[in-house]
Design an enzyme around this catalytic site. Structure first.
Site, PDB file in Angstrom:
ATOM      1  CE  LYS A  73      -1.447 -12.435   8.969  1.00 27.65           C
ATOM      2  NZ  LYS A  73      -0.698 -12.583   7.679  1.00 27.65           N
ATOM      3  CB  THR A 106      -0.073  -9.738  13.093  1.00 28.49           C
ATOM      4  OG1 THR A 106      -0.259  -8.686  13.852  1.00 28.49           O
ATOM      5  CG2 THR A 106      -1.599 -10.661  12.940  1.00 28.49           C
ATOM      6  CG  ASP A 107       1.514  -8.014  18.000  1.00 34.28           C
ATOM      7  OD1 ASP A 107       0.910  -7.441  17.010  1.00 34.28           O
ATOM      8  OD2 ASP A 107       2.326  -7.146  18.783  1.00 34.28           O
ATOM      9  CD  GLU A 108      -2.612  -5.517  14.450  1.00 34.19           C
ATOM     10  OE1 GLU A 108      -3.782  -5.397  14.268  1.00 34.19           O
ATOM     11  OE2 GLU A 108      -1.812  -4.892  13.888  1.00 34.19           O
ATOM     12  CE1 TYR A 167      -3.438  -8.104   8.637  1.00 32.54           C
ATOM     13  CE2 TYR A 167      -3.319  -7.221  10.986  1.00 32.54           C
ATOM     14  CZ  TYR A 167      -2.594  -7.685   9.964  1.00 32.54           C
ATOM     15  OH  TYR A 167      -1.395  -8.170  10.239  1.00 32.54           O
TER      16      TYR A 167
HETATM   17  P1  NAD Z   1       2.096  -5.076   2.877  1.00 38.36           P
HETATM   18  O1  NAD Z   1       0.527  -4.576   2.797  1.00 38.36           O
HETATM   19  O2  NAD Z   1       2.991  -3.965   2.504  1.00 38.36           O
HETATM   20  O3  NAD Z   1       2.308  -6.180   1.621  1.00 38.36           O
HETATM   21  C1  NAD Z   1       1.599  -7.263   1.324  1.00 38.36           C
HETATM   22  C2  NAD Z   1       1.946  -7.792   0.078  1.00 38.36           C
HETATM   23  O4  NAD Z   1       1.139  -8.957  -0.319  1.00 38.36           O
HETATM   24  C3  NAD Z   1       1.710  -6.930  -1.151  1.00 38.36           C
HETATM   25  O5  NAD Z   1       3.032  -6.818  -2.008  1.00 38.36           O
HETATM   26  C4  NAD Z   1       0.563  -7.199  -2.051  1.00 38.36           C
HETATM   27  O6  NAD Z   1       0.540  -7.075  -3.496  1.00 38.36           O
HETATM   28  C5  NAD Z   1       0.707  -8.774  -1.744  1.00 38.36           C
HETATM   29  N1  NAD Z   1      -0.634  -9.255  -1.746  1.00 38.36           N
HETATM   30  C6  NAD Z   1      -1.889  -9.102  -1.287  1.00 38.36           C
HETATM   31  N2  NAD Z   1      -2.713  -9.903  -1.514  1.00 38.36           N
HETATM   32  C7  NAD Z   1      -2.158 -10.873  -2.264  1.00 38.36           C
HETATM   33  C8  NAD Z   1      -2.711 -11.984  -2.944  1.00 38.36           C
HETATM   34  N3  NAD Z   1      -4.039 -12.520  -2.817  1.00 38.36           N
HETATM   35  N4  NAD Z   1      -1.839 -12.833  -3.607  1.00 38.36           N
HETATM   36  C9  NAD Z   1      -0.557 -12.532  -3.847  1.00 38.36           C
HETATM   37  N5  NAD Z   1      -0.088 -11.354  -3.270  1.00 38.36           N
HETATM   38  C10 NAD Z   1      -0.796 -10.616  -2.388  1.00 38.36           C
HETATM   39  O7  NAD Z   1       2.285  -6.029   4.020  1.00 38.36           O
HETATM   40  P2  NAD Z   1       3.251  -5.960   5.185  1.00 38.36           P
HETATM   41  O8  NAD Z   1       3.370  -4.804   6.014  1.00 38.36           O
HETATM   42  O9  NAD Z   1       4.736  -5.931   4.206  1.00 38.36           O
HETATM   43  O10 NAD Z   1       3.237  -7.449   5.891  1.00 38.36           O
HETATM   44  C11 NAD Z   1       3.494  -8.459   5.546  1.00 38.36           C
HETATM   45  C12 NAD Z   1       2.911  -9.550   6.374  1.00 38.36           C
HETATM   46  O11 NAD Z   1       3.361  -9.735   7.738  1.00 38.36           O
HETATM   47  C13 NAD Z   1       1.422  -9.826   6.516  1.00 38.36           C
HETATM   48  O12 NAD Z   1       1.179 -11.260   6.563  1.00 38.36           O
HETATM   49  C14 NAD Z   1       1.265  -9.243   7.545  1.00 38.36           C
HETATM   50  O13 NAD Z   1      -0.061  -9.642   8.313  1.00 38.36           O
HETATM   51  C15 NAD Z   1       2.242  -9.224   8.650  1.00 38.36           C
HETATM   52  N6  NAD Z   1       2.523  -8.538   9.547  1.00 38.36           N
HETATM   53  C16 NAD Z   1       2.959  -7.312   9.360  1.00 38.36           C
HETATM   54  C17 NAD Z   1       3.318  -6.320  10.408  1.00 38.36           C
HETATM   55  C18 NAD Z   1       3.470  -4.737   9.947  1.00 38.36           C
HETATM   56  O14 NAD Z   1       4.124  -4.041  10.725  1.00 38.36           O
HETATM   57  N7  NAD Z   1       3.685  -4.372   8.815  1.00 38.36           N
HETATM   58  C19 NAD Z   1       3.268  -6.791  11.561  1.00 38.36           C
HETATM   59  C20 NAD Z   1       2.819  -7.857  11.752  1.00 38.36           C
HETATM   60  C21 NAD Z   1       2.486  -8.854  10.882  1.00 38.36           C
HETATM   61  P1  TYD Z   2      -0.904   1.165  12.110  1.00 38.41           P
HETATM   62  O1  TYD Z   2       0.468   1.649  11.498  1.00 38.41           O
HETATM   63  O2  TYD Z   2      -2.217   1.151  11.483  1.00 38.41           O
HETATM   64  O3  TYD Z   2      -0.717  -0.309  12.573  1.00 38.41           O
HETATM   65  P2  TYD Z   2      -1.652  -1.211  13.594  1.00 38.41           P
HETATM   66  O4  TYD Z   2      -3.244  -0.714  13.344  1.00 38.41           O
HETATM   67  O5  TYD Z   2      -1.606  -2.393  13.025  1.00 38.41           O
HETATM   68  O6  TYD Z   2      -1.215  -1.407  14.966  1.00 38.41           O
HETATM   69  O7  TYD Z   2      -1.079   2.048  13.442  1.00 38.41           O
HETATM   70  C1  TYD Z   2      -0.426   1.945  14.565  1.00 38.41           C
HETATM   71  C2  TYD Z   2      -1.077   2.991  15.568  1.00 38.41           C
HETATM   72  O8  TYD Z   2      -1.014   4.329  15.203  1.00 38.41           O
HETATM   73  C3  TYD Z   2      -2.464   2.413  16.009  1.00 38.41           C
HETATM   74  O9  TYD Z   2      -2.510   2.517  17.322  1.00 38.41           O
HETATM   75  C4  TYD Z   2      -3.271   3.309  15.191  1.00 38.41           C
HETATM   76  C5  TYD Z   2      -2.470   4.653  15.370  1.00 38.41           C
HETATM   77  N1  TYD Z   2      -2.998   5.537  14.104  1.00 38.41           N
HETATM   78  C6  TYD Z   2      -3.028   6.852  14.305  1.00 38.41           C
HETATM   79  O10 TYD Z   2      -3.324   7.313  15.451  1.00 38.41           O
HETATM   80  N2  TYD Z   2      -3.398   7.526  13.336  1.00 38.41           N
HETATM   81  C7  TYD Z   2      -3.125   7.066  11.928  1.00 38.41           C
HETATM   82  O11 TYD Z   2      -3.295   7.865  11.060  1.00 38.41           O
HETATM   83  C8  TYD Z   2      -2.819   5.803  11.999  1.00 38.41           C
HETATM   84  C9  TYD Z   2      -2.851   5.184  10.460  1.00 38.41           C
HETATM   85  C10 TYD Z   2      -2.646   5.028  12.829  1.00 38.41           C
END
Ligand code: NAD
Ligand code: TYD
Length: 341
Positions: free
Chosen positions: A159, A130-132, A155
């Site tokens: 990562k 992630t960019d975070e 988090y």
């Molecule tokens: P998500 O939370 O929707 O899904 C996570 C999945 O991993 C779930 O299916 C869960 O059951 C599985 N999981 C969790 N713990 C596990 C374990 N111990 N063993 C096996 N499986 C396990 O997450 P997402 O949003 O799909 O994100 C996927 C990846 O992308 C993550 O690594 C996250 O850090 C990264 N990412 C997500 C975003 C975003 O915007 N969603 C942005 C940047 C990076």
């Molecule tokens: P989120 O979807 O949790 O992603 P991330 O924290 O990984 O960026 O949140 C996106 C943005 O929205 C973040 O600035 C937090 C804000 N946010 C709210 O303002 N209200 C909410 O209820 C949630 C879940 C997030």
């Protein structure tokens, strides 16, 4: 089938989109999906793939070497064995409530997976990060791959820890790793604790939309299909040992996003409710994705103008999916079927 991909976390948001995309774009690849089915994992996201030749689901936890071993047994026999590692605890707010599950899955789980992947001769290992991990930007500037890591939440710290373990596996053992760092994803199958599906779900039911702090936090929104295509491009064409940023060129302030969604749904702005800010809230994320474009030729295809309406429509059409996720009903089945945690 000469190529097998072991996908971790394929029942989650991005992982399930990736598995669907592989079925479409690489139909001759075998896919083994290892997922623990935590609250964020939902097999309904993979409807249509069950029973498909070349797809197998393995219920298991990446922190448990014996579970990872089972997944590799299921994936054995391929000429090319790839790993795409999505599994993670992924929600910042949950990590503020408790960091330990994040360290377990994101840090320990990644090391377990790396060790097993090396033992099993994995040809390419993509770690989805992630960019975070770069921390927070001020009003200007972009995250580049050489921006120093400065994670601010449990988090993002976990990562960053996993990224460093992947880096070490490459440098110490010459293991074939790639790291991707993307911005905020949106699209189908996102768990509605995340902001975009949460606001669509709440607004559809005329419930208040909680906006943290002043609402002027900025995220660089990336359509999940774009992200999945970028990951596939990195898997196939990325240079081993490298990091690739993936962004949507789509910076939007939270409050503007809420207003756009309300407008699209025909709901009043009076649903906006400012609430207490998230502790340590990162002000702005924005990605410089020029490296992946120059080296691999990937650039996002979707903007908010096209993909936000698509996303809103998807959640409106999937009311049953949303209701079952929101009520937790899908978990009752797992408890019976798998004894999920
Ligand atoms: P998500 O939370 O929707 O899904 C996570 C999945 O991993 C779930 O299916 C869960 O059951 C599985 N999981 C969790 N713990 C596990 C374990 N111990 N063993 C096996 N499986 C396990 O997450 P997402 O949003 O799909 O994100 C996927 C990846 O992308 C993550 O690594 C996250 O850090 C990264 N990412 C997500 C975003 C975003 O915007 N969603 C942005 C940047 C990076
Ligand atoms: P989120 O979807 O949790 O992603 P991330 O924290 O990984 O960026 O949140 C996106 C943005 O929205 C973040 O600035 C937090 C804000 N946010 C709210 O303002 N209200 C909410 O209820 C949630 C879940 C997030």
């Amino acid at each position: 089938m000469t190529t097998t991909v072991l996908v971790t976390g394929g029942a989650g948001f991005i992982g399930s989109n990736f598995v669907h995309m592989l079925a479409e774009l690489r139909p001759d690849w075998r896919v083994v999906n290892l997922d623990a089915l935590t609250y964020a994992g939902n097999l309904e996201n993979l409807k249509g793939l069950d029973g498909r030749k070349g797809y197998a689901f393995v219920h298991g936890d990446i922190t448990k070497p014996e579970d990872v071993e089972r997944a590799f047994t299921s994936a054995s026999g391929a000429k090319n064995l790839f790993v795409v590692h999505f599994a993670a605890e992924s929600h910042v707010d949950r990590s503020i409530l408790g960091g330990l599950p994040f360290v377990n899955t994101n840090v320990v789980g990644t090391q377990v997976l790396l060790d097993a992947s090396r033992r099993h001769g994995v040809a390419r290992f993509v770690h989805v990060s992630t960019d975070e991990v770069y921390g927070s930007l001020g009003a200007t500037g972009l995250f580049r791959e050489d921006t120093p890591l400065a994670p601010n939440s449990p988090y993002s710290a976990s990562k960053a820890g996993s990224d460093l373990l992947v880096r070490a596996a490459h440098h110490t053992h010459g293991f074939a790793t790639l790291i991707t760092r993307c911005s905020n994803n949106y699209g189908p199958y996102q768990f509605p604790e995340k902001f975009l599906p949460l606001m669509i779900a709440n607004a559809s039911e005329d419930k208040p939309i909680p906006v943290y702090g002043d609402g002027l936090y900025v995220r660089d929104w990336l359509y999940v299909r774009d992200h999945c295509e970028a990951i596939l491009a990195v898997l196939e064409k990325g240079k081993l040992g490298e990091v690739y940023n993936i962004g949507g060129n789509n910076e939007v302030a939270n409050i503007d996003l809420v207003k756009a969604v309300l407008k699209a749904l025909g709901k009043p702005e009076s649903l906006i409710t400012y609430v207490k800010d998230r502790p340590g809230h990162d002000r702005r994320y924005a990605i410089d994705a020029s490296k992946i474009k120059a080296e691999i030729g990937w650039a996002p295809r979707f903007t908010f103008r096209d993909a936000l309406p698509l996303t809103i429509r998807w959640y409106q059409e999937q009311k049953d999916w949303l209701a079952r996720v929101r009520s937790g009903a899908y978990r009752e089945y797992y408890a019976t079927q798998y004894g999920a945690r």
